[in-house]
Every structure is written in structure tokens, then in C-alpha cells.
Design an enzyme around this catalytic site. Structure first.
Site, PDB file in Angstrom:
ATOM      1  N   GLU A  13       9.410   8.946 -16.612  1.00 45.70           N
ATOM      2  CA  GLU A  13       8.016   9.354 -16.840  1.00 45.70           C
ATOM      3  C   GLU A  13       7.534   8.932 -18.228  1.00 45.70           C
ATOM      4  O   GLU A  13       6.400   8.485 -18.401  1.00 45.70           O
ATOM      5  CB  GLU A  13       7.884  10.866 -16.684  1.00 45.70           C
ATOM      6  CG  GLU A  13       8.132  11.332 -15.253  1.00 45.70           C
ATOM      7  CD  GLU A  13       8.311  12.841 -15.199  1.00 45.70           C
ATOM      8  OE1 GLU A  13       7.315  13.538 -15.023  1.00 45.70           O
ATOM      9  OE2 GLU A  13       9.452  13.321 -15.356  1.00 45.70           O
ATOM     10  N   HIS A  35       0.830  -1.225   0.000  1.00 51.28           N
ATOM     11  CA  HIS A  35       0.000   0.000   0.000  1.00 51.28           C
ATOM     12  C   HIS A  35       0.859   1.267   0.000  1.00 51.28           C
ATOM     13  O   HIS A  35       0.408   2.314   0.447  1.00 51.28           O
ATOM     14  CB  HIS A  35      -0.952   0.047   1.207  1.00 51.28           C
ATOM     15  CG  HIS A  35      -1.659  -1.243   1.486  1.00 51.28           C
ATOM     16  ND1 HIS A  35      -2.908  -1.530   0.991  1.00 51.28           N
ATOM     17  CD2 HIS A  35      -1.273  -2.347   2.191  1.00 51.28           C
ATOM     18  CE1 HIS A  35      -3.272  -2.743   1.396  1.00 51.28           C
ATOM     19  NE2 HIS A  35      -2.287  -3.268   2.110  1.00 51.28           N
ATOM     20  N   SER A  60      14.956  21.956 -15.551  1.00 48.87           N
ATOM     21  CA  SER A  60      13.803  22.827 -15.747  1.00 48.87           C
ATOM     22  C   SER A  60      14.303  24.153 -16.300  1.00 48.87           C
ATOM     23  O   SER A  60      15.360  24.633 -15.911  1.00 48.87           O
ATOM     24  CB  SER A  60      13.099  23.059 -14.415  1.00 48.87           C
ATOM     25  OG  SER A  60      12.329  24.244 -14.476  1.00 48.87           O
ATOM     26  N   LYS A  63      16.156  21.895 -10.326  1.00 50.57           N
ATOM     27  CA  LYS A  63      15.441  20.680 -10.727  1.00 50.57           C
ATOM     28  C   LYS A  63      16.281  19.705 -11.542  1.00 50.57           C
ATOM     29  O   LYS A  63      17.068  20.097 -12.390  1.00 50.57           O
ATOM     30  CB  LYS A  63      14.212  21.058 -11.564  1.00 50.57           C
ATOM     31  CG  LYS A  63      13.168  21.802 -10.768  1.00 50.57           C
ATOM     32  CD  LYS A  63      12.202  20.861 -10.105  1.00 50.57           C
ATOM     33  CE  LYS A  63      11.130  20.494 -11.102  1.00 50.57           C
ATOM     34  NZ  LYS A  63      10.038  19.781 -10.499  1.00 50.57           N
TER      35      LYS A  63
END
Ligand code: ARG
Length: 463
Positions: A295, A161, A282, A288
């Protein structure tokens, strides 16, 4: 512009050429040119067989063979002129053959149809992709084995979980993916065996009256045997669907791993550092480092599964045998194949380059009362309590630690004994995460010794 002359390959009964819109919806050359090499290989095998069986003259077969080789080099050299008016790769090649060698080109299509031709070409193409997938999967598994071997005994939290459950080892987590990609590999190999029957010689749908030797062409193209039913041979696209199913399941595995890498590389987790080579920055936030490759891999499953669904829908209502609907098979498979291979390669690169942060993993492993099960097991093993009672006592101790803002090993013996008088100091030996993982020696468990044995087993299997 609409061509007013009828198609020179099949236009005998047509007075006019197709409308431009008809040509646009009908033509597949824009994408099926990717099967040029397979189409030429199929034609070479067919021509050699036609000569060997005496269906055409040896001299014609020789001219065809040479012409096909010329066409292959034109295509490879980028000088071949593909024509939309000629619809597809099969007719583009045949038309060019007749330009190069003249009349003998007209004999190539004896005892053959575009229906068995396209099924053969496409199978050969998909078969190559299964081989490429095999290579990609093995490379990824090797990279995972490298990570597992290096961190066979590094502790980290195991989750259910996405809540801390029990400590596990980094190596064990990496090896879980080796098992998944190993199943993908076995699915790919199974599919390859099943698909390896040659449609060539099934002709349009009913077979042919010419004395073709289908064993010969099957063998020349590396198939195990000719497909036994001509109707099935031209209407079957199971091989493409199996490819897409294998790709879908594998992409799902890639996606789950990608999701973990996205979570693990976040500032909140810091379980792994992805390399600069597989991250992006970024344009506005200088700090970043984004896990874009992960992704995108996570997203690929969408289009791959979409291709699988699309082809299932194309096929599900088709009466036997060939229908033009089936031309829609290729773009789906091409796209899925490209993206599966890319995702495998990107994941392999990320896994090879990533650095597990051993300290973060270890400190996370010890938090969240991850050794509560070890405590309950101790109560069972040493005090002989029933597991349910041990579970209850441990739950109370977790509650106590939580309210004091500490972890289980930080409780005093007196506090422990307030829940059960029989508890002794020996209990503290099982509350450490190292002890916890070392104790999980059941087959398939997370103990470092098990992980090393599994790494050795897989190295052996992969060779
Ligand atoms: N371009 C067609 C395809 O991809 C080739 C087969 C055409 N056969 C036919 N009977 N029209 O399916």
C-alpha cells in the site's frame, strides 16, 4: 536572532546582516548538506585544475586539498558545525576551509561561482542516485525472474477490465513486470549518458577570463565533457527533471504491481501469501495480515510525481540564467530519490519472499469461461467458420453454461452440437486451461516455453 554583521562570504557591500526571516527563507544548508561529499569533490577537482593551469600556486592548492580532506572527515565523523548564517553547503565548506588553512582558502573560488558549483554538485548527487536506481531495479528484476522461473507453467487467470479474460501463466505475468522495470532501467541509463556534462567552469553565467581547463575538471569528476554553453550550464536542471520523470514512471509501475499484490493477497483472491517480514497486523482484529508495504509503495507515486510537477513549475517561468527559485530543486529530488529507492527495495523484498498459491491460481484460471476464446478459435481452425460466427456460437454456449451454473468443459457434446452440428468431441481438448496456455506460442505469448525463453534472455541481459 538577527545577525548584525554582514555575510563574510559576500557581504562586502552590506552594512547589516539579514533579518532572521530572510535567513530562514534563504538558507538551504538544512537540506543541501546532503551534497557535502559532492561539493568537496568538486572543489578538489577545481583546486587541482587551478594549480595545474598556474592560476594559483601549487602550495596553496596543496593546503586547500588537505583542508578539504579534513572537512570531509569532519562531516563524515559528524563533528562539522553547519551554520545557517552561511546559507548553504558551498559557503559552509569554504568558511571552514578558511578557518583551517587561512589565506589560501580565499583562492579556491577563483574562476568559479556558486552557480556552476551548485549545478555540478547537484548533478553529481543525482548521478549517484541514477546508479542506485539501476542497482535497485536490477535487484527487483532478478527477484521477478526467480518467481517467473519457478512458475513458468503455473496457470492463472489473465484479466482485462479486472474481469477474467484468458488463462495465462504466473511466469508470464511476472515477466510483464520485468519488461516494465527493464524500460525503467533503460531510461535511467539514457538519462545518465545525457546528463554527464560538467557545468564546472561556466562560472556565474558567462564563463571566466581565467585560463581554466574545463576538460580537466570534467574528467576528474567522471563527466564525459564540459557543458558547451555557460548560460545553459548554470541554468539547466533537465538532469533533475529527467531523474524525476524516470522515478515517476518507475513509481507508477511499482504502484500498479503493488495494487495487484493488495488484491491478490486478499482473502477473496488468495493468489499470493506475503511474508510476515513484509506485512503488518491489526491492533484490534487478530486475524489480519495487512499488505502495508504494498500500500505504501502504491502511495509513493503521489509524492514522486508531485516532486516532478513541482520542479517543472519552479523552472517553467525562469529567465536565463540562475535564479534563487532553483534552490527549491533539491528537496523535491532528495525526497523523490529516497522514496523511489525505498519502494524499489521494499518491492524486491516482497517479491523474493512471497509465495504464489498455485492451487488458487489454477482454480481461478479455469473459472469465468476463460477458455471461451480457445473454443472460438477451434471453430475457426477445425470447422473453418469465420471468426465472427465462431464468436457468436461460443457466446451462446457461454450463456448456456452460465444458466446451468457450470463451466464450458462441463457442457455435453449434445449441448455443444445444439449450437453447431459440426462440433465434435475433439473440442474438449482445447477447453482445458493447460492446453490454452500451451497453445499461446506466438512470440510474446504466455506459453511456458516462451516464458522460459524470456527468462533466459533477461538473465543474459542482466548478467
Ligand atoms: N544555495 C544555492 C542553491 O541551491 C546555491 C547557489 C547560489 N547562487 C547564487 N547566485 N545565490 O541554488
Amino acid at each position: 536572532m538577527t545577525d548584525t554583521t554582514s555575510n563574510k562570504m559576500w557581504g562586502g557591500r552590506f552594512a547589516a546582516g539579514p533579518d532572521a526571516i530572510m535567513e530562514a527563507i534563504n538558507a538551504s544548508i538544512g537540506f543541501d548538506k546532503r551534497m557535502a561529499a559532492q561539493d568537496i569533490a568538486g572543489s578538489r577537482a577545481h583546486a587541482a585544475m587551478l594549480a595545474a593551469t598556474g592560476i594559483i600556486d601549487g602550495s596553496d592548492a596543496k593546503a586547500i586539498e588537505e583542508g578539504l580532506l579534513t572537512i570531509l572527515s569532519e562531516i563524515e565523523g559528524g563533528t562539522f558545525q553547519f551554520s545557517t548564517a552561511l546559507e548553504d553547503i558551498h559557503m559552509n565548506v569554504e568558511a571552514r576551509l578558511s578557518e583551517i588553512i587561512g589565506a589560501p582558502a580565499g583562492r579556491l573560488h577563483t574562476g568559479r561561482s556558486r552557480n556552476d558549483q551548485v549545478a555540478t554538485d547537484f548533478k553529481l548527487w543525482v548521478r549517484d542516485q541514477l546508479d542506485a536506481a539501476e542497482t535497485g531495479l536490477v535487484a527487483l528484476m532478478q527477484a521477478l525472474l526467480g518467481q517467473a522461473e519457478a512458475g513458468a507453467d503455473w496457470v492463472m487467470p489473465g484479466f482485462t477490465h479486472l474481469q477474467t479474460a484468458q488463462p495465462v501463466t504466473w511466469g508470464h505475468h511476472m515477466m510483464a513486470y520485468v519488461e516494465m522495470f527493464g524500460r525503467d532501467l533503460s531510461r535511467v541509463r539514457d538519462a545518465r549518458v545525457r546528463m554527464n556534462e560538467s557545468p564546472l567552469g561556466a562560472a556565474a553565467l558567462a564563463g571566466t577570463s581565467f585560463p581554466v581547463d574545463r576538460e580537466m575538471t570534467a574528467q576528474a569528476l567522471g563527466f564525459d565533457r564540459p557543458a558547451a554553453n555557460s548560460l545553459d550550464a548554470v541554468s539547466d536542471r533537465d538532469f533533475a527533471l529527467e531523474f524525476l520523470s524516470c522515478a515517476s514512471i518507475s513509481a507508477m509501475h511499482l504502484s500498479r504491481f503493488a495494487e495487484e499484490l493488495v488484491i491478490w493477497s486478499s482473502a477473496q483472491f488468495r493468489f499470493v501469501a506475503l511474508s510476515d517480514r513484509f506485512s503488518t497486523g491489526s491492533s484490534i482484529m487478530p486475524q489480519k495480515k495487512n499488505p502495508d508495504a504494498a500500500e505504501l509503495i502504491r502511495a509513493k507515486v503521489g509524492r514522486i510525481f508531485g516532486a516532478n510537477t513541482a520542479l517543472m513549475m519552479v523552472m517553467k517561468g525562469l529567465p536565463l540564467t540562475y535564479s534563487k527559485d532553483m534552490q527549491e530543486d533539491k528537496e523535491q529530488v532528495f525526497d523523490a530519490a529516497d522514496n523511489w529507492m525505498l519502494a524499489l527495495a521494499a518491492m524486491e523484498g516482497m517479491v523474493r519472499d512471497m509465495t504464489a498459491n498455485r492451487d488458487s491460481l489454477a482454480s481461478a484460471a479455469g473459472s469465468g469461461f476463460s477458455t471461451a476464446t480457445d473454443l472460438a478459435d477451434w471453430l475457426v481452425r477445425v470447422l473453418g467458420l469465420p471468426f465472427r460466427e465462431a464468436h457468436h456460437i461460443t457466446g451462446a454456449l457461454v450463456g448456456m453454461a452460465e444458466s446451468q451454473g457450470c463451466d464450458l468443459p462441463d457442457l455435453t457434446l449434445a449441448q455443444m452440437q445444439s449450437e453447431h452440428a459440426g462440433i465434435t468431441a475433439d473440442v474438449f481438448t482445447v477447453l482445458g486451461v493447460e492446453n490454452s496456455v500451451n497453445s499461446r506460442v506466438s512470440y510474446g505469448g504466455t506459453a511456458p516455453a516462451n516464458v522460459r525463453a524470456q527468462v533466459a534472455r533477461w538473465k543474459d541481459i542482466l548478467g
